[in-house]
Design an enzyme around this catalytic site. Structure first.
Site, short mmCIF file in Angstrom:
data_model
loop_
_atom_site.label_atom_id
_atom_site.label_comp_id
_atom_site.label_asym_id
_atom_site.label_seq_id
_atom_site.Cartn_x
_atom_site.Cartn_y
_atom_site.Cartn_z
N LYS A 97 0.85 -1.21 0.00
CA LYS A 97 0.00 0.00 0.00
C LYS A 97 0.89 1.26 0.00
CE LYS A 97 -1.80 1.62 3.99
NZ LYS A 97 -1.49 3.06 4.21
N ASN A 98 1.91 1.26 0.87
CA ASN A 98 2.70 2.48 1.04
C ASN A 98 3.74 2.68 -0.05
OD1 ASN A 98 1.10 2.95 3.17
ND2 ASN A 98 2.59 2.35 4.73
N ARG A 125 -5.52 11.28 3.93
CA ARG A 125 -4.52 12.33 4.13
C ARG A 125 -3.22 12.04 3.40
NH1 ARG A 125 -0.29 12.22 6.48
NH2 ARG A 125 -0.46 14.33 7.26
N CYS A 135 -5.61 12.75 11.92
CA CYS A 135 -6.30 11.46 11.73
C CYS A 135 -6.21 10.72 13.08
CB CYS A 135 -5.66 10.66 10.61
SG CYS A 135 -4.10 9.96 11.10
N ARG A 184 -0.60 14.58 12.60
CA ARG A 184 -0.10 14.39 11.23
C ARG A 184 0.26 15.75 10.60
NH1 ARG A 184 -1.66 9.21 9.68
NH2 ARG A 184 0.05 9.22 8.19
N PRO A 185 1.15 16.54 11.21
CA PRO A 185 1.55 17.82 10.62
C PRO A 185 2.19 17.61 9.24
CG PRO A 185 3.02 17.22 12.39
CD PRO A 185 1.91 16.24 12.43
N ILE A 186 2.19 18.69 8.44
CA ILE A 186 2.81 18.60 7.11
C ILE A 186 3.87 19.69 6.92
CG2 ILE A 186 0.80 17.51 6.01
CD1 ILE A 186 0.02 20.28 4.96
N ASP A 187 4.37 20.22 8.05
CA ASP A 187 5.36 21.30 7.97
C ASP A 187 6.59 20.92 7.15
OD1 ASP A 187 5.62 19.54 10.30
OD2 ASP A 187 7.43 20.70 10.72
N LEU A 188 7.05 19.68 7.27
CA LEU A 188 8.28 19.27 6.55
C LEU A 188 8.01 19.21 5.05
CD1 LEU A 188 9.55 16.50 9.00
CD2 LEU A 188 10.12 18.95 8.96
N ASP A 208 3.90 0.75 12.18
CA ASP A 208 2.66 0.15 11.68
C ASP A 208 2.43 -1.25 12.24
OD1 ASP A 208 3.00 1.59 8.35
OD2 ASP A 208 2.37 2.43 10.26
N ARG A 223 -8.80 -0.47 4.19
CA ARG A 223 -7.86 0.48 3.59
C ARG A 223 -6.54 -0.19 3.23
NH1 ARG A 223 -6.16 4.81 7.06
NH2 ARG A 223 -4.89 5.15 5.23
C1 EPZ Z 1 3.91 6.96 6.15
O1 EPZ Z 1 3.10 7.98 6.72
C2 EPZ Z 1 3.00 5.75 6.02
N1 EPZ Z 1 1.88 6.05 5.13
C3 EPZ Z 1 2.47 5.37 7.40
O2 EPZ Z 1 1.68 4.19 7.26
C4 EPZ Z 1 3.66 5.04 8.30
O3 EPZ Z 1 3.20 4.75 9.61
C5 EPZ Z 1 4.62 6.24 8.35
O4 EPZ Z 1 5.01 6.62 7.01
C6 EPZ Z 1 5.88 5.94 9.14
O5 EPZ Z 1 6.52 4.84 8.60
C7 EPZ Z 1 2.11 6.02 3.78
O6 EPZ Z 1 3.20 5.77 3.32
C8 EPZ Z 1 0.93 6.30 2.91
P1 EPZ Z 1 5.88 10.32 8.37
P2 EPZ Z 1 3.66 9.49 6.79
O7 EPZ Z 1 5.78 11.58 7.59
O8 EPZ Z 1 4.43 9.79 5.58
C9 EPZ Z 1 5.85 13.61 11.76
C10 EPZ Z 1 -0.19 2.81 7.57
O9 EPZ Z 1 -0.76 2.33 8.57
N2 EPZ Z 1 5.82 14.61 10.67
O10 EPZ Z 1 7.10 9.50 8.28
O11 EPZ Z 1 2.53 10.38 7.15
C11 EPZ Z 1 4.54 12.87 11.88
O12 EPZ Z 1 3.61 13.60 12.66
C12 EPZ Z 1 0.28 4.25 7.60
O13 EPZ Z 1 0.04 2.19 6.51
C13 EPZ Z 1 5.98 15.94 10.98
O14 EPZ Z 1 6.15 16.31 12.13
O15 EPZ Z 1 4.64 9.38 8.05
C14 EPZ Z 1 4.93 11.59 12.56
O16 EPZ Z 1 4.99 11.82 13.95
C15 EPZ Z 1 0.03 4.93 8.95
N3 EPZ Z 1 5.91 16.86 9.98
C16 EPZ Z 1 6.34 11.33 12.01
O17 EPZ Z 1 6.79 12.58 11.45
C17 EPZ Z 1 5.72 16.50 8.67
O18 EPZ Z 1 5.69 17.38 7.79
C18 EPZ Z 1 6.39 10.26 10.93
O19 EPZ Z 1 5.55 10.68 9.91
C19 EPZ Z 1 5.56 15.12 8.37
C20 EPZ Z 1 5.61 14.19 9.38
#
Ligand code: EPZ
Length: 419
Positions: A17-18, A89, A113, A118-122, A302, A396
């Site tokens: 999926k990812n 998201r 969620c 789930r911030p998107i600042d990065l 996960d 999902r």
């Molecule tokens: C991906 O989510 C996966 N989803 C998630 O899988 C997985 O748990 C996660 O990576 C970690 O491995 C997909 O690939 C579609 P992150 P993503 O950005 O990209 C923080 C599942 O169950 N962060 O690595 O959203 C964030 O809040 C899903 O299949 C910021 O602070 O994960 C989190 O604490 C759930 N600012 C941490 O980083 C940002 O701009 C990791 O998030 C982005 C993230």
């Protein structure tokens, strides 16, 4: 479902999926009339939603079985439908691809969620570093830039989505982009591989530094999506929770090194051979002093909920530390309804799991995708009947969970809501 039965047999793992989700964003970069053919595509609801989004932008997609053929020559729009965006998201990485293709993009702010803010600042800092001008208002984010310019970017955290978003945005940027402290997940290597087969120039995926040299055009490709290591890990946990003997086919064992190591530590026998993993578990496993979730190659967040279901019935007390997300213990209350003895500390980052001899079936509710999978695992191990609602979360990320488990000997079936 009625628990207490050992799982035995063979299960084949589908596409990741990812991996497919960012790959479906990447296909938008193809401005040629060539087709893109994807194989080993999982039939899960997140992919259904992503296909709806791509079609709403003008992509032509045929999907039969696990094969998908896509042309994106006549894309008509750069604004992602708000309803579809809010439902998923993770479509945030469409921003980079659409911005690179059109020079502008408009998306609904994805919001939080079930597993955290789930911030998107990065993501946004990365796109701005490449030259994008951003405006956020009325719940929408609008980004524009006639031509993105390659640059060096350092991620505060190795975010999977932010790494993918920046990779996609940088494909057509002028000059070279370097992502430092990049995420190293196998799905990012998969994204690099398909983009390079389409004509991009990317190296370093799988390490903490990824380099993207901008190009001007991409072309069609045929590409096979890697197997889903989280689905594979989920079935490993189901085998471990039921004292089972299960063989997984179509997996990449080294994607699961951290998971294999932890289950062996708990007393589970695991044999890896080519694209197969065999799990033979004792009736009761040992507790694990610590399980700490970390970015890859650490133990995957996960699989934190699934392994908690296994440890709920272990001999002894285990400590699980969730280091990646800020609110990913929503399954604890439901597991305790099934007789588990789990306490979450005040910082909501640590769970203390006192193993019990037996779990008891109950009616429980899936709060999110992986917590739902964890409740299925607990139901397999529990005495008596368990009923789980909220299956839309499980749909999902799992294609045939109940069918696969039934083939392994579980007494499980999906009942429609009016049954
Ligand atoms: C991906 O989510 C996966 N989803 C998630 O899988 C997985 O748990 C996660 O990576 C970690 O491995 C997909 O690939 C579609 P992150 P993503 O950005 O990209 C923080 C599942 O169950 N962060 O690595 O959203 C964030 O809040 C899903 O299949 C910021 O602070 O994960 C989190 O604490 C759930 N600012 C941490 O980083 C940002 O701009 C990791 O998030 C982005 C993230």
């Amino acid at each position: 479902m009625h628990g207490g039965r050992r799982l035995e047999g063979v299960v084949r793992i589908g596409g990741a999926k990812n991996s497919i989700l960012p790959i479906l964003a990447a296909v938008l970069l193809n401005k040629s009339t060539d087709e893109i053919v994807l194989t080993n595509v999982p039939r899960i609801s997140d992919v259904v939603k992503m296909v709806q989004i791509l079609r709403s932008l003008g992509a032509e997609i045929t999907w039969s079985g696990t094969d998908m053929v896509i042309t994106t020559y006549n894309l008509s729009g750069f604004a992602v439908d708000e309803k579809l965006m809010r439902e998923m998201r993770s479509t945030i990485f469409l921003m980079g691809a659409i911005l690179a293709r059109f020079g502008q993009v408009c998306i609904s702010h994805p919001g939080g969620c079930a597993i955290g803010q789930r911030p998107i600042d990065l993501h946004l800092k990365g796109l701005m570093a490449l030259g994008a001008q951003l405006r956020e208002q009325h719940g929408y984010i609008y980004a524009s830039c006639s031509r993105l310019i390659g640059t060096d970017i350092h991620l505060d955290f190795p975010s999977v989505g932010a790494t993918e978003n920046i990779m996609l945005a940088a494909v057509y940027a002028r000059g070279t982009t370097v992502i430092n402290n990049a995420a190293k997940e196998p799905e990012i290597v998969d994204l690099q591989n398909i983009l390079n087969k389409m004509g991009a120039k990317i190296c370093g995926a799988g390490t903490d530094q990824i380099k993207i040299v901008g190009v001007s055009q991409l072309h069609g490709v045929e590409y096979n999506v890697i197997p889903d290591r989280i689905v594979a890990g989920t079935y490993m946990m189901a085998a471990a929770a039921t004292g089972g003997d299960v063989t997984l086919e179509n997996v990449i064992p080294n994607h699961l090194d951290a998971v294999i190591s932890k289950l062996r530590e708990a007393g589970v026998q695991i044999r890896e051979e080519n694209d197969r993993i065999r799990i033979q578990a004792p009736e009761q496993i040992n507790a694990l002093e610590y399980v700490r979730t970390l970015p890859y190659p650490g133990f995957p967040t996960d699989l934190q909920a699934p392994i908690m279901s296994v440890l709920a019935r272990a001999q002894g007390t285990s400590i699980i530390v969730e280091n990646v997300f800020d609110s990913r213990f929503k399954h604890v209350g439901e597991l305790n309804r099934m007789g588990a003895q789990i306490i979450v500390t005040s910082d909501n980052r640590t769970a203390v799991v006192h193993g019990v001899k037996r779990l008891t079936g109950a009616s429980v509710s899936a709060p999110d995708l992986r917590a739902g999978a964890a409740l299925v695992i607990a139901g397999l191990a529990a005495e008596g009947k368990t009923t789980i609602d909220g299956l839309e979360h499980i749909n999902r990320g799992y294609e045939n969970l109940e069918n696969d488990l039934a083939k392994l000997g579980a007494d499980i079936k999906r009942i429609s809501s009016d049954d």
